[in-house]
Design a protein around this motif. Structure first.
Motif, PDB file in Angstrom:
ATOM      1  N   GLY A   1       0.810  -1.211   0.000  1.00  0.00           N
ATOM      2  CA  GLY A   1       0.000   0.000   0.000  1.00  0.00           C
ATOM      3  C   GLY A   1       0.843   1.261   0.000  1.00  0.00           C
ATOM      4  O   GLY A   1       2.070   1.239   0.047  1.00  0.00           O
ATOM      5  N   GLY A   2       0.158   2.369  -0.070  1.00  0.00           N
ATOM      6  CA  GLY A   2       0.825   3.668  -0.097  1.00  0.00           C
ATOM      7  C   GLY A   2       0.729   4.305  -1.467  1.00  0.00           C
ATOM      8  O   GLY A   2       0.296   3.696  -2.444  1.00  0.00           O
TER       9      GLY A   2
ATOM     10  N   GLY B   1      -3.876  -4.123   1.425  1.00  0.00           N
ATOM     11  CA  GLY B   1      -3.982  -4.009   2.872  1.00  0.00           C
ATOM     12  C   GLY B   1      -2.900  -4.778   3.608  1.00  0.00           C
ATOM     13  O   GLY B   1      -2.300  -5.709   3.067  1.00  0.00           O
ATOM     14  N   THR B   2      -2.642  -4.380   4.827  1.00  0.00           N
ATOM     15  CA  THR B   2      -1.694  -5.079   5.689  1.00  0.00           C
ATOM     16  C   THR B   2      -2.469  -5.853   6.745  1.00  0.00           C
ATOM     17  O   THR B   2      -3.358  -5.301   7.390  1.00  0.00           O
ATOM     18  CB  THR B   2      -0.736  -4.082   6.377  1.00  0.00           C
ATOM     19  OG1 THR B   2      -0.018  -3.362   5.372  1.00  0.00           O
ATOM     20  CG2 THR B   2       0.250  -4.810   7.276  1.00  0.00           C
ATOM     21  N   GLY B   3      -2.118  -7.108   6.924  1.00  0.00           N
ATOM     22  CA  GLY B   3      -2.833  -7.950   7.868  1.00  0.00           C
ATOM     23  C   GLY B   3      -3.986  -8.685   7.211  1.00  0.00           C
ATOM     24  O   GLY B   3      -4.222  -8.576   6.002  1.00  0.00           O
ATOM     25  N   MET B   4      -4.706  -9.463   8.021  1.00  0.00           N
ATOM     26  CA  MET B   4      -5.748 -10.327   7.488  1.00  0.00           C
ATOM     27  C   MET B   4      -7.055  -9.596   7.198  1.00  0.00           C
ATOM     28  O   MET B   4      -7.928 -10.130   6.532  1.00  0.00           O
ATOM     29  CB  MET B   4      -6.028 -11.480   8.465  1.00  0.00           C
ATOM     30  CG  MET B   4      -4.809 -12.341   8.784  1.00  0.00           C
ATOM     31  SD  MET B   4      -3.988 -12.997   7.315  1.00  0.00           S
ATOM     32  CE  MET B   4      -5.317 -13.824   6.500  1.00  0.00           C
TER      33      MET B   4
ATOM     34  N   ALA C   1      -5.369  -0.021   2.017  1.00  0.00           N
ATOM     35  CA  ALA C   1      -6.599  -0.522   2.630  1.00  0.00           C
ATOM     36  C   ALA C   1      -6.305  -0.883   4.078  1.00  0.00           C
ATOM     37  O   ALA C   1      -5.184  -1.285   4.411  1.00  0.00           O
ATOM     38  CB  ALA C   1      -7.119  -1.742   1.877  1.00  0.00           C
ATOM     39  N   GLU C   2      -7.308  -0.730   4.927  1.00  0.00           N
ATOM     40  CA  GLU C   2      -7.117  -1.059   6.338  1.00  0.00           C
ATOM     41  C   GLU C   2      -8.456  -1.247   7.023  1.00  0.00           C
ATOM     42  O   GLU C   2      -9.510  -0.830   6.519  1.00  0.00           O
ATOM     43  CB  GLU C   2      -6.324   0.025   7.059  1.00  0.00           C
ATOM     44  CG  GLU C   2      -7.001   1.385   7.094  1.00  0.00           C
ATOM     45  CD  GLU C   2      -6.209   2.417   7.874  1.00  0.00           C
ATOM     46  OE1 GLU C   2      -5.977   2.187   9.075  1.00  0.00           O
ATOM     47  OE2 GLU C   2      -5.818   3.445   7.268  1.00  0.00           O
ATOM     48  N   VAL C   3      -8.397  -1.891   8.183  1.00  0.00           N
ATOM     49  CA  VAL C   3      -9.556  -2.005   9.069  1.00  0.00           C
ATOM     50  C   VAL C   3      -9.442  -0.906  10.108  1.00  0.00           C
ATOM     51  O   VAL C   3      -8.394  -0.741  10.743  1.00  0.00           O
ATOM     52  CB  VAL C   3      -9.603  -3.387   9.737  1.00  0.00           C
ATOM     53  CG1 VAL C   3     -10.774  -3.469  10.714  1.00  0.00           C
ATOM     54  CG2 VAL C   3      -9.711  -4.490   8.693  1.00  0.00           C
ATOM     55  N   LEU C   4     -10.509  -0.140  10.282  1.00  0.00           N
ATOM     56  CA  LEU C   4     -10.500   0.979  11.222  1.00  0.00           C
ATOM     57  C   LEU C   4     -10.849   0.509  12.637  1.00  0.00           C
ATOM     58  O   LEU C   4     -11.182  -0.657  12.849  1.00  0.00           O
ATOM     59  CB  LEU C   4     -11.473   2.057  10.756  1.00  0.00           C
ATOM     60  CG  LEU C   4     -11.190   2.650   9.365  1.00  0.00           C
ATOM     61  CD1 LEU C   4     -12.273   3.662   8.995  1.00  0.00           C
ATOM     62  CD2 LEU C   4      -9.815   3.299   9.317  1.00  0.00           C
TER      63      LEU C   4
END
Length: 351
Positions: free
Chosen positions: A129-130, A302-305, A331-334
Motif C-alpha cells: 500500500g501507499g 492491505g496489511t494484515g488479514m 486498505a485497512e480495518v479501522l
C-alpha cells in the motif's frame, strides 16, 4: 520334595507393606520411569512419527481447501471462511515435537508452516500500500441495534473519506447518522437498509435499488462524479449465514450473491466500486461469482488479514471494498465503533 509356593497353595500375593504399587502393576512408578527412559533414549529421528502424520494432515486443508466438499453442510465454505485460523495448529505441533524431542516432527511441521506463509504471509510484508489516491472510501455495517449512532458516525469522520457507505440501517435510521455527517458530507443517497454519503467535491446521481432477492432493499447503485471520471458505486448488504445442527447454512446468502453477480455482469461503467457486508470472505468459493468481476482492496493493498467480524474478537474478513477499472493504493480495518462489525477503508486510484 519342594516346599509349597504361593501359587501352589492358591494364596493371593500380598501388596507391599508400604502400599506402593507392585512391580508388575500396570501403573507402577517403576514402569513409568522405565517408559520415560526408553522414550528419552529413542533416536530422535524415530520419535514423533504420529505428530509428523498430523502435521502433514494439517497442511492438506490449507493447500487443497478447494477440494473440501461443500455437501453436506457446506463445510467447504465453512473451512474457507476461517481458513487463516488453520495455522493455529502449528504451535501445538511444535510444542508436541519439543516434548518428544523429535526432529522428524519438527521437519514435518515445516510443511503446514510453508503452506500458510505462502498463502497468507504476503499480507504481513512491509511496503504494501501507499502512494497517491483519487478516492477514499469507508464502509461500515453499523448494526441495526446500534446503541449510539451518533458516536458511530463521529468515529467515521476521523477517516477523512470522500465516500462513506453504511449498511444494516433500520428504516429511517439514516437520518440519525446524517445529523452528524451532513456538514462534511452534504450529498446523501439511501435505499432500504443502505446509504451513501459523499463530500461536496464528489456529487452523486440519484440512487437506484439493486434487487438481491431478499424481498426488501439491501443494495443500491449510484454514480459518483470524480475529477478523473464517473464511478459506479454499489453499497451492498448480502444475506447472513448461520451455523447450526444442519451445518453452515448459506443458501440465502449464496442466492443474494448470485443476484448481485447478475447486476455486475451487465455493469458497463469503466470504474466500479462495491462496498459493504458480503457475509463471506474472498477465500470462500461461494463468493467467486462476485470476485470474478471485482478485486478486493484489502487483498490487493492491505496489511494484515483484514478481519472485521465480530468486533469483540474479529475472526473473518466479511466486510469489503472491491473495485474494477482502478487500483488499490491502500486498505485497512479501522477502529471499533458501537457496532458488532469493524469499519473498513480503501484508497483507490483511478486508472
Amino acid at each position: 520334595m519342594t516346599w509349597p509356593t504361593t501359587t501352589d497353595t492358591g494364596a493371593e500375593p500380598q501388596p507391599a507393606g508400604d502400599g506402593s504399587p507392585r512391580r508388575g502393576s500396570r501403573w507402577s512408578w517403576q514402569r513409568i520411569r522405565e517408559d520415560a527412559v526408553r522414550i528419552w533414549r529413542t533416536p530422535p529421528w524415530r520419535r514423533g512419527r504420529i505428530i509428523a502424520v498430523f502435521a502433514v494432515l494439517a497442511a492438506l486443508p490449507l493447500a487443497f481447501h478447494r477440494l473440501v466438499p461443500n455437501t453436506p453442510g457446506n463445510w467447504g465454505s465453512f473451512v474457507e471462511t476461517f481458513l487463516p485460523w488453520a495455522g493455529l495448529v502449528v504451535p501445538v505441533l511444535l510444542v508436541c515435537a519439543a516434548i518428544r524431542r523429535s526432529w522428524t516432527a519438527v521437519a514435518a511441521t515445516m510443511l503446514p508452516i510453508l503452506v500458510w506463509v505462502t498463502m497468507f504471509g504476503g499480507f504481513f510484508m512491509p511496503g504494501r500500500g501507499g502512494g497517491p489516491h483519487d478516492l477514499r472510501v469507508v464502509s461500515h455495517n453499523v448494526n441495526a441495534g446500534n446503541p449510539d449512532p451518533a458516536r458511530t458516525a463521529r468515529s467515521l469522520l476521523g477517516a477523512n473519506a470522500d465516500v462513506i457507505a453504511l449498511e444494516e440501517l433500520p428504516e429511517g435510521a439514516w437520518k440519525l447518522y446524517n445529523t452528524v455527517l451532513k456538514d462534511r458530507y452534504p450529498n446523501v443517497q439511501h435505499e432500504g437498509t443502505v446509504a451513501v454519503w459523499t463530500t461536496a467535491d464528489f456529487p452523486m446521481s440519484k440512487a437506484e435499488a439493486v434487487d438481491v432477492g431478499m424481498g426488501f432493499t439491501r443494495a443500491l447503485r449510484t454514480m459518483i462524479k470524480t475529477p478523473k471520471g464517473d464511478v459506479a458505486f454499489y453499497a451492498v448488504h448480502l444475506a447472513s449465514v448461520r451455523f447450526g445442527p444442519s451445518g453452515f447454512t448459506v443458501g440465502e446468502r449464496n442466492h443474494t450473491i448470485g443476484r448481485l453477480a447478475q447486476a455486475l455482469a451487465v455493469e458497463t461503467a469503466p470504474h466500479v466500486v462495491l462496498a459493504g457486508d458480503l457475509n463471506g470472505t474472498t477465500d470462500d468459493r461461494a463468493l467467486r461469482p462476485v470476485t470474478r468481476y471485482l478485486r478486493d482492496a484489502q487483498d490487493a493493498a492491505g496489511t494484515g488479514m483484514g478481519f472485521t467480524w465480530p468486533e469483540s474478537f474479529p475472526m473473518a474478513a466479511i466486510d469489503h471494498i472491491m473495485y474494477r477499472g482502478m487500483a488499490a493504493a491502500d486498505a485497512e480495518v479501522l477502529g471499533s465503533t458501537p457496532s458488532d462489525h469493524m469499519p473498513v477503508l480503501a484508497d483507490l486510484r483511478l486508472s
